[in-house]
Write an enzyme that holds these catalytic residues in place. Structure first.
Site, PDB file in Angstrom:
ATOM      1  NE  ARG A 122      35.286  16.769 -74.493  1.00  0.00           N
ATOM      2  CZ  ARG A 122      34.420  16.651 -74.306  1.00  0.00           C
ATOM      3  NH1 ARG A 122      33.370  17.571 -75.127  1.00  0.00           N
ATOM      4  NH2 ARG A 122      33.468  15.759 -73.943  1.00  0.00           N
ATOM      5  CE  LYS A 144      56.456  25.195 -67.442  1.00  0.00           C
ATOM      6  NZ  LYS A 144      57.417  25.650 -66.223  1.00  0.00           N
ATOM      7  CD  GLU A 186      60.995  34.154 -61.783  1.00  0.00           C
ATOM      8  OE1 GLU A 186      61.335  33.483 -62.327  1.00  0.00           O
ATOM      9  OE2 GLU A 186      60.729  33.081 -60.910  1.00  0.00           O
ATOM     10  CE  LYS A 228      57.117  31.757 -69.548  1.00  0.00           C
ATOM     11  NZ  LYS A 228      56.633  31.355 -67.899  1.00  0.00           N
ATOM     12  CD  GLU A 238      59.578  23.042 -68.321  1.00  0.00           C
ATOM     13  OE1 GLU A 238      60.489  23.030 -67.070  1.00  0.00           O
ATOM     14  OE2 GLU A 238      58.461  22.870 -67.972  1.00  0.00           O
ATOM     15  NE  ARG A 242      57.573  27.078 -70.693  1.00  0.00           N
ATOM     16  CZ  ARG A 242      56.365  27.345 -70.923  1.00  0.00           C
ATOM     17  NH1 ARG A 242      56.351  27.099 -71.846  1.00  0.00           N
ATOM     18  NH2 ARG A 242      55.806  27.972 -69.847  1.00  0.00           N
ATOM     19  CG  ASN A 246      62.577  25.342 -63.842  1.00  0.00           C
ATOM     20  OD1 ASN A 246      61.612  25.782 -63.338  1.00  0.00           O
ATOM     21  ND2 ASN A 246      61.315  24.462 -65.216  1.00  0.00           N
ATOM     22  CG  HIS A 249      63.064  28.427 -60.258  1.00  0.00           C
ATOM     23  ND1 HIS A 249      63.654  29.455 -60.829  1.00  0.00           N
ATOM     24  CD2 HIS A 249      61.545  29.046 -60.774  1.00  0.00           C
ATOM     25  CE1 HIS A 249      62.377  30.609 -61.686  1.00  0.00           C
ATOM     26  NE2 HIS A 249      61.312  30.002 -60.912  1.00  0.00           N
ATOM     27  CG  HIS A 253      59.969  25.402 -57.588  1.00  0.00           C
ATOM     28  ND1 HIS A 253      60.650  24.797 -58.410  1.00  0.00           N
ATOM     29  CD2 HIS A 253      59.750  26.078 -57.318  1.00  0.00           C
ATOM     30  CE1 HIS A 253      59.929  25.735 -58.734  1.00  0.00           C
ATOM     31  NE2 HIS A 253      59.182  26.745 -59.104  1.00  0.00           N
ATOM     32  CG  HIS A 266      57.825  31.797 -56.688  1.00  0.00           C
ATOM     33  ND1 HIS A 266      58.356  30.420 -57.217  1.00  0.00           N
ATOM     34  CD2 HIS A 266      58.883  32.506 -58.497  1.00  0.00           C
ATOM     35  CE1 HIS A 266      58.923  30.234 -58.169  1.00  0.00           C
ATOM     36  NE2 HIS A 266      58.899  30.806 -59.074  1.00  0.00           N
TER      37      HIS A 266
END
Ligand code: NAD
Ligand code: GLY
Length: 363
Positions: A122, A144, A186, A228, A238, A242, A246, A249, A253, A266
């Protein structure tokens, strides 16, 4: 050494940035972890070949006992099967809740290690030691963590913060040039979304940056982490702001997915996506043509693609964009800039505009 703090109340942590520091990691880890606790370094054979020994010594000379778990190299191993193998190895070495995992690698190692840390017993602590430019400026900061399913990337995961991020810029010297360029996408993104002066700095010094000149790369990593950290502090999970991370992106993506993750890494797909976002902003509201040209020219100088060379369909791209996490009630929302340094989230339901922008992206 530059130190940046990610302020998240009890989940706050420092980001250390410097050169040649891997072999001192135990000194900094001691501020957060007791030397009685086990350290488990998770890496892959390529990165391990370069840096595992230094990292291990960096803990052991400060009194820690270390273990190592190897994961095969590649995005295709960022999955639940590999996570289960890591759980079993952790059980074998009797890792408990005081054990700290160390992600020594790029975004793939960081994401899977973070995911295992979030779920084993956990939740146990983990440290990010990012070794790609992309991981140093983006994936190691912000919590993330995820693994992929066959159905898509990063579908199983959590927001789970590391206890520290430890960045040795020297490791970038062994990284492939293509990966440096991808990380630059980025970096350029941060200038566009939040910091016009930073964009100007990158523009002025792009050759020195991609040639990894010390002073320049250290600044680029530090400013990127600072931006960031600020965005994550304001919106850890998010719910709003946030999403600006993106930028580029949404198309990026979709492009990665439509080319089965085989053609573009990427950052390359994000670069093309950023060109699309600039063109979309041009069609949606007034944005100086010069700003779009500056972004495109900088991406070219950073060694990034700005056009799609593959034979894929616009309808496929559009369908893929509909599964973007920013879609709300079937309307695709794009992060767009009105001026370099400032972005907003915009619903776009003008399909004609989208199709025309996407078609301009093809060679
Ligand atoms: P990666 O982790 O696959 O690393 C790229 C390649 O470089 C690999 O072959 C790796 O073994 C090698 N490598 C790493 N460091 C090296 C070094 N110092 N010297 C030589 N070789 C080295 O790729 P990446 O671009 O770092 O990460 C991509 C992953 O990050 C994707 O899975 C993506 O989903 C994830 N990601 C996560 C976030 C987040 O916020 N968590 C953000 C962006 C991307
Ligand atoms: N890489 C995007 C984010 O961390 O939100």
């Amino acid at each position: 050494m530059k130190i940046i703090k990610v302020n998240l109340k009890e989940r706050s942590y420092p980001i250390y940035i410097d050169y040649d520091i891997i072999d001192k990691i135990g000194l900094y880890a001691r501020k957060k972890v007791s030397t009685q606790d086990k350290i488990v370094i998770i890496t892959n054979p390529l990165i391990g070949g370069f840096y595992l020994e230094k990292c291990r010594i960096g803990f052991e000379k400060y009194g820690f006992k270390t273990y190592t778990i190897m994961v095969p190299d590649g995005e295709k191993y960022k999955n639940l099967d590999e996570a289960v193998k890591i759980y079993s190895k952790l059980l074998k070495i009797k890792a408990d809740r005081n054990t700290t995992l160390v992600a020594l690698g790029g975004g793939v190692i960081g994401d899977i290690t973070g995911y295992v840390a979030a779920t084993y017993l956990r939740g146990i602590p983990f440290i990010q030691v990012p070794t790609t430019l992309l991981a140093q400026v983006d994936s190691s900061v912000g919590g993330k963590v995820a693994v992929n399913l066959i159905e898509g990337k990063n579908l199983i995961g959590a927001f789970y913060q590391p206890i520290l991020v430890y960045i040795d810029c020297n490791v970038l010297n062994t990284l492939a040039k293509r990966e440096i360029c991808a990380g630059m996408a980025e970096v350029i993104k941060y200038g566009i979304i939040k910091d016009r002066a930073f964009f100007n700095f990158i523009e002025k010094n792009i050759e020195k940056i991609i040639n990894l000149e010390k002073k320049y790369i250290e600044k680029v990593v530090a400013v990127s982490c600072k931006i960031k950290a600020l965005v994550v502090k304001n919106d850890e999970k998010e719910k709003g702001e946030r999403a600006i991370l993106n930028f580029g992106h949404t198309i990026g993506h979709a492009l990665e997915a439509e080319t089965q993750y085989k053609k573009y890494i990427h950052g390359e797909a994000v670069a093309i996506g950023m060109v699309g976002a600039m063109k979309l902003a041009g069609g949606k509201f007034f944005i100086k043509k010069n700003d779009t040209e500056r972004v495109v020219n900088l991406l070219i100088k950073a060694g990034l693609p700005i056009k799609i060379n593959e034979r894929i369909s616009i309808s496929g791209l559009l369908e893929n964009m509909k599964i973007d996490k920013k879609v709300s009630r079937d309307i695709i929302r794009f992060v767009l800039t009105k001026k370099i340094g400032y972005v907003t989230l915009n619903p776009i339901n003008d399909k004609g505009l989208l199709i025309s922008v996407l078609s301009e992206l093809f060679n």
